[in-house]
Design a protein around this motif. Structure first.
Motif, PDB file in Angstrom:
ATOM      1  N   LEU A  10       0.647  -1.269  -0.063  1.00  0.00           N
ATOM      2  CA  LEU A  10      -0.013   0.022   0.068  1.00  0.00           C
ATOM      3  C   LEU A  10       0.820   1.187   0.048  1.00  0.00           C
ATOM      4  O   LEU A  10       0.406   2.462  -0.114  1.00  0.00           O
ATOM      5  CB  LEU A  10      -0.797   0.051   1.150  1.00  0.00           C
ATOM      6  N   SER A  11       2.287   0.993   0.181  1.00  0.00           N
ATOM      7  CA  SER A  11       2.906   2.539   0.226  1.00  0.00           C
ATOM      8  C   SER A  11       3.300   2.582  -1.255  1.00  0.00           C
ATOM      9  O   SER A  11       3.009   2.251  -2.111  1.00  0.00           O
ATOM     10  CB  SER A  11       4.398   1.909   0.815  1.00  0.00           C
ATOM     11  N   PRO A  12       3.548   3.819  -1.304  1.00  0.00           N
ATOM     12  CA  PRO A  12       4.123   4.627  -2.707  1.00  0.00           C
ATOM     13  C   PRO A  12       5.013   3.540  -3.540  1.00  0.00           C
ATOM     14  O   PRO A  12       4.633   3.214  -4.766  1.00  0.00           O
ATOM     15  CB  PRO A  12       4.498   5.984  -2.499  1.00  0.00           C
ATOM     16  N   ASP A  13       5.819   3.098  -3.165  1.00  0.00           N
ATOM     17  CA  ASP A  13       6.909   2.131  -3.522  1.00  0.00           C
ATOM     18  C   ASP A  13       6.225   0.917  -3.911  1.00  0.00           C
ATOM     19  O   ASP A  13       6.437   0.272  -5.089  1.00  0.00           O
ATOM     20  CB  ASP A  13       8.244   1.910  -2.818  1.00  0.00           C
ATOM     21  N   GLY A  14       5.526   0.193  -3.032  1.00  0.00           N
ATOM     22  CA  GLY A  14       4.766  -0.862  -3.284  1.00  0.00           C
ATOM     23  C   GLY A  14       3.847  -0.843  -4.379  1.00  0.00           C
ATOM     24  O   GLY A  14       3.793  -1.746  -5.460  1.00  0.00           O
ATOM     25  N   LEU A  15       3.159   0.254  -4.399  1.00  0.00           N
ATOM     26  CA  LEU A  15       2.155   0.343  -5.573  1.00  0.00           C
ATOM     27  C   LEU A  15       2.715   0.642  -6.863  1.00  0.00           C
ATOM     28  O   LEU A  15       2.202   0.167  -7.795  1.00  0.00           O
ATOM     29  CB  LEU A  15       1.206   1.813  -5.155  1.00  0.00           C
ATOM     30  N   LEU A  16       3.830   1.089  -6.859  1.00  0.00           N
ATOM     31  CA  LEU A  16       4.671   1.554  -7.929  1.00  0.00           C
ATOM     32  C   LEU A  16       5.071   0.241  -8.654  1.00  0.00           C
ATOM     33  O   LEU A  16       5.088  -0.103 -10.031  1.00  0.00           O
ATOM     34  CB  LEU A  16       5.760   2.566  -7.976  1.00  0.00           C
ATOM     35  N   ARG A  17       5.568  -0.868  -7.834  1.00  0.00           N
ATOM     36  CA  ARG A  17       6.094  -2.232  -8.340  1.00  0.00           C
ATOM     37  C   ARG A  17       4.915  -3.135  -8.912  1.00  0.00           C
ATOM     38  O   ARG A  17       5.030  -3.765  -9.519  1.00  0.00           O
ATOM     39  CB  ARG A  17       6.861  -2.957  -7.041  1.00  0.00           C
ATOM     40  N   LEU A  18       3.740  -2.790  -8.083  1.00  0.00           N
ATOM     41  CA  LEU A  18       2.486  -3.441  -8.447  1.00  0.00           C
ATOM     42  C   LEU A  18       2.206  -3.146  -9.881  1.00  0.00           C
ATOM     43  O   LEU A  18       2.116  -3.991 -10.781  1.00  0.00           O
ATOM     44  CB  LEU A  18       1.350  -3.332  -7.508  1.00  0.00           C
ATOM     45  N   GLU A  19       2.165  -1.782 -10.034  1.00  0.00           N
ATOM     46  CA  GLU A  19       1.711  -1.254 -11.603  1.00  0.00           C
ATOM     47  C   GLU A  19       3.024  -1.777 -12.563  1.00  0.00           C
ATOM     48  O   GLU A  19       2.507  -1.954 -13.646  1.00  0.00           O
ATOM     49  CB  GLU A  19       1.991   0.392 -11.321  1.00  0.00           C
ATOM     50  N   ALA A  20       4.363  -1.692 -12.058  1.00  0.00           N
ATOM     51  CA  ALA A  20       5.058  -2.131 -13.102  1.00  0.00           C
ATOM     52  C   ALA A  20       4.750  -3.650 -13.455  1.00  0.00           C
ATOM     53  O   ALA A  20       5.268  -3.998 -14.488  1.00  0.00           O
ATOM     54  CB  ALA A  20       6.349  -1.901 -12.555  1.00  0.00           C
ATOM     55  N   TYR A  21       4.618  -4.707 -12.563  1.00  0.00           N
ATOM     56  CA  TYR A  21       4.322  -6.041 -12.831  1.00  0.00           C
ATOM     57  C   TYR A  21       3.184  -5.909 -13.652  1.00  0.00           C
ATOM     58  O   TYR A  21       3.289  -6.671 -14.656  1.00  0.00           O
ATOM     59  CB  TYR A  21       3.991  -6.709 -11.486  1.00  0.00           C
TER      60      TYR A  21
END
Length: 154
Positions: A10-21
Motif C-alpha cells: 500500500l506504500s508508494p513504492d509498493g504500489l509502483l512495483r505492482l503497477e510495473a508488474y
C-alpha cells in the motif's frame, strides 16, 4: 521489505512495483507469486484495498493500449527502414570501425488476420460470425391437411 505483507504494497513504492508488474504483462497469478502470496490473497487485497486494485488496472491499461496500437499497425501495414552495418578495417589506421553499408525501406503488408480480429471485436454488429436475424410475421407456403384418408391395411 517484508514480502507478502499488504502494508508494504500500500506504500508508494509498493504500489509502483505492482503497477510495473502489471505493465510488464504479468498475470495476477504471476504477480501473486512475486509478492510471495497465493492468488486468492491477491484477489482479497484487490477487493479490500482500492489502491492495490487501481495500481494493477493502471499498469495493465498501458500494456493494453500498446497491444491495441501494435494490432492496428499490423492490420493496416507499415513501412520501416532496415539499416545494415558491417565492421571494416581502416586501411590508413588499421583500426576496425563499424560502417553503415545499406539502408533499405521495407514494407509490411496489411495482415488480414489482424484486420478480421480487429473488426470482429470493434464492430461485432457487422463482423461477428453469428448474425442474429429476427423474423416478424407469419411463414407462409405450407398447408396442413388433416382429412387425408388412411390406406386400408386389411
Amino acid at each position: 521489505m517484508a514480502k507478502g505483507k499488504y502494508e508494504y504494497w500500500l506504500s508508494p513504492d509498493g504500489l509502483l512495483r505492482l503497477e510495473a508488474y502489471a505493465r510488464d504483462g504479468l498475470t495476477d497469478e504471476q504477480i501473486a507469486k512475486n509478492l510471495d502470496i497465493v492468488p486468492s490473497t491477491l484477489y482479497e487485497w484487490k477487493r479490500q484495498y482500492s489502491e492495490i486494485s487501481e495500481a494493477l488496472k493502471k499498469g495493465k491499461e498501458v500494456v493494453d493500449i500498446e497491444v491495441e496500437n501494435a494490432l492496428l499497425k499490423r492490420a493496416l501495414g507499415y513501412t520501416y527502414d532496415e539499416v545494415t552495418q558491417e565492421l571494416c578495417k581502416n586501411v590508413e589506421t588499421g583500426e576496425v570501425e563499424l560502417r553503415v553499408t545499406k539502408k533499405v525501406t521495407k514494407e509490411v503488408i496489411p495482415d488480414t488476420t489482424a484486420q478480421i480480429f480487429w473488426l470482429k471485436n470493434r464492430r461485432p454488429d457487422r463482423w461477428r460470425d453469428k448474425q442474429d436475424i429476427e423474423h416478424m410475421g407469419q411463414i407462409g407456403g405450407v398447408t396442413i391437411v388433416n382429412d387425408i384418408p388412411k390406406p386400408d391395411t386389411t
